[in-house]
Write a protein that holds these residues in place. Sequence first.
Motif, mmCIF file in Angstrom:
data_model
loop_
_atom_site.group_PDB
_atom_site.id
_atom_site.type_symbol
_atom_site.label_atom_id
_atom_site.label_comp_id
_atom_site.label_asym_id
_atom_site.label_seq_id
_atom_site.Cartn_x
_atom_site.Cartn_y
_atom_site.Cartn_z
ATOM 1 N N ASN A 114 9.923 43.423 -9.356
ATOM 2 C CA ASN A 114 9.345 43.866 -8.087
ATOM 3 C C ASN A 114 8.258 42.914 -7.607
ATOM 4 N N SER A 118 10.254 40.178 -3.199
ATOM 5 C CA SER A 118 11.322 41.175 -3.315
ATOM 6 C C SER A 118 11.508 41.892 -1.991
ATOM 7 N N MET A 122 13.215 47.188 -6.905
ATOM 8 C CA MET A 122 13.506 46.155 -7.897
ATOM 9 C C MET A 122 14.626 45.264 -7.366
ATOM 10 N N ASN A 148 16.769 49.762 -5.008
ATOM 11 C CA ASN A 148 16.767 49.131 -6.325
ATOM 12 C C ASN A 148 18.121 48.532 -6.690
#
Length: 204
Positions: A114, A118, A122, A148
């Motif tokens: 992260n 980004s 994640m 994510n």
Amino acid sequence: VEMKPPLVRFYVANRFGETWTDSVPFNNNLNIDSANVENGCFNAEKDKFYYTIKELNKEDKKKYHVIYLSKKIDGEWQKPERLKAPVNIKGFNSNMPSIGYDEKEAEVLFFVSNRNGSKGGMDIWMSATKNGDFTKPINCGKINSLDNELSPWFDSITNRLYFSSSWHYGFGGQDIFYSEYDKDFSAPKNLLNTSINPIAANVI
């Protein structure tokens, strides 16, 4: 008396024909008494083992996942070493390592983080090796989303990156996707087109 939850450990079992032996602790250099050890992977030669530990950052008093490496020398797994920056950096998670290989058969480390740069929660990042060291990680671009992306696994034969995502078109939760790599990653495609929601994409 306060009961502490059991720690996550690495175990190994051997297969002989169709029979598996009982599992035993993998290695005492890796299984430590102070933290969970998680998300392990070997390189192709099976003489390097990458994994993660959640460590306390003394500066902000928060815990972050960091990537470690143990090398097998003369048949023995050595004391693990914490990967240096720019892979592990303070204040951000580096987790779920996986090793692929480029066209020169050099190791490429895929992992989730992260860190700054980004797109969302994640993201999947990649770091090539040069003169034995990992280079500055590169964000894997269009495969990442506002949510994510987890559990990368790169197939060096087909040049496909498999991963799970809770954002790209799927059927709820974490679906498995893949992306073709040819100097850049293609738009992700759902692998199974079904409602299976894996905990980790590398179960395949």
